[in-house]
Every structure is written in C-alpha cells, then in structure tokens.
Design a protein around this motif. Structure first.
Motif, mmCIF file in Angstrom:
data_model
loop_
_atom_site.group_PDB
_atom_site.id
_atom_site.type_symbol
_atom_site.label_atom_id
_atom_site.label_comp_id
_atom_site.label_asym_id
_atom_site.label_seq_id
_atom_site.Cartn_x
_atom_site.Cartn_y
_atom_site.Cartn_z
ATOM 1 N N TYR A 72 0.768 -0.909 0.143
ATOM 2 C CA TYR A 72 0.018 0.317 -0.160
ATOM 3 C C TYR A 72 0.795 1.342 -0.287
ATOM 4 O O TYR A 72 0.205 2.164 -1.065
ATOM 5 C CB TYR A 72 -1.282 -0.452 0.660
ATOM 6 C CG TYR A 72 -1.658 1.423 1.143
ATOM 7 C CD1 TYR A 72 -2.784 2.064 0.653
ATOM 8 C CD2 TYR A 72 -1.101 2.657 2.084
ATOM 9 C CE1 TYR A 72 -3.945 3.224 0.554
ATOM 10 C CE2 TYR A 72 -2.161 3.064 2.214
ATOM 11 C CZ TYR A 72 -3.400 3.585 1.613
ATOM 12 O OH TYR A 72 -3.349 4.668 1.486
ATOM 13 N N SER A 73 1.991 1.295 0.480
ATOM 14 C CA SER A 73 2.693 2.355 1.003
ATOM 15 C C SER A 73 3.811 2.251 0.044
ATOM 16 O O SER A 73 3.741 3.673 -1.018
ATOM 17 C CB SER A 73 3.885 2.167 2.027
ATOM 18 O OG SER A 73 3.224 2.027 3.496
ATOM 19 N N LYS A 86 1.897 1.900 -3.588
ATOM 20 C CA LYS A 86 1.298 2.114 -3.841
ATOM 21 C C LYS A 86 0.695 3.607 -4.429
ATOM 22 O O LYS A 86 1.149 4.689 -4.932
ATOM 23 C CB LYS A 86 0.288 1.596 -3.522
ATOM 24 C CG LYS A 86 0.113 0.275 -5.058
ATOM 25 C CD LYS A 86 -1.016 0.057 -4.431
ATOM 26 C CE LYS A 86 -1.315 -1.799 -5.237
ATOM 27 N NZ LYS A 86 -2.510 -2.701 -5.006
ATOM 28 N N ARG A 87 0.714 4.293 -2.720
ATOM 29 C CA ARG A 87 0.636 5.825 -1.987
ATOM 30 C C ARG A 87 1.726 6.260 -3.002
ATOM 31 O O ARG A 87 1.782 7.458 -3.105
ATOM 32 C CB ARG A 87 0.753 5.880 -0.504
ATOM 33 C CG ARG A 87 0.225 6.930 -0.275
ATOM 34 C CD ARG A 87 0.062 7.081 1.587
ATOM 35 N NE ARG A 87 -0.161 7.666 2.156
ATOM 36 C CZ ARG A 87 0.992 8.469 2.148
ATOM 37 N NH1 ARG A 87 2.062 7.987 2.210
ATOM 38 N NH2 ARG A 87 0.872 9.853 2.919
#
Length: 129
Positions: A114-115, A117-118
C-alpha cells in the motif's frame, strides 16, 4: 542476531519494514523543526537502517490538546531496519522534549505494498503539477 548456516557463514539479518510518525511541538522555527527531523533520520541511518521515504505533513491541528498545544508539525518516515533499532529510536523520541507524540509500527506485506502504491500516486500527482 545473525543466523548461522550449516557451514557457519553468517546470513544477512532480516530487515523489517517500519513506519514512524512523530509530532514536533509547534513553538519551533522552521530551521529547528528541520533539525529535529534530520536528527531522527540520522538515528535510523546510524543504527543500520535504510530510509525509504520521508514526508513532511506540515503544521496540523491535533485531535485533542497535548501539553496544552493544539497544533503540531507531523512527519512520516518509512524505513527498513532490525528490531533493535526501534528501541534506540523510541528512546530518542522520549528523551527529546520537542517531540510531543510518536508512533512506530512494523509493516506487514500488505502495508508495504500500500505504501509503495501511495508513493507512486503522490509522485504522479506532483509530476502533473
């Protein structure tokens, strides 16, 4: 603690992914706030950690007053390191009176994904501007 294989060669210690957020007191100048952020990034790198990402979220309103303050400078640091590094980092947070709150946690594989992608999304957004 490094692991030893059958032929006694040292295997690289496992590096975990961590994320730490800390809040710096709002009464400091911009130079002092940068100094605090650099100090804690230095603690990470001096103890064998590798910084992945640093974000300065700036001055934000706190959800509730802390030490009679209603705002604070927020910083997010994503890094890789060994577990022993966390004790040294959090001891540094506790000893520094300029830090009013902090939270460090180990990221699981989903949080790491997630990090990433963020960060990619934020990079694309900044390139468009």
């Amino acid at each position: 603690m490094p692991l030893k294989s059958k032929n006694n060669n040292l295997i690289k210690s496992i590096m975990n992914n961590y994320e730490t957020v800390f809040i710096v007191t709002p009464v400091l100048s911009d130079a002092q706030v940068k100094e605090v952020a650099d100090k804690f990034q230095g603690i990470i790198t001096e103890n064998g950690g590798q910084i992945v990402n640093v974000e300065n979220w700036g001055l934000k309103k706190l959800a509730y007053p802390i030490q009679k303050k209603t705002t604070g400078f927020y910083f997010l640091v994503e890094f890789e390191g060994e577990g022993a590094l966390i004790n040294k980092l959090e001891t540094g947070y506790r000893r520094d009176e300029r830090i009013i709150r902090f939270l460090t946690f180990k990221q699981d594989k989903f949080a790491v994904e997630y990090s990433a992608k963020r960060r990619a999304k934020l990079a694309n957004k900044s390139q468009e501007e």
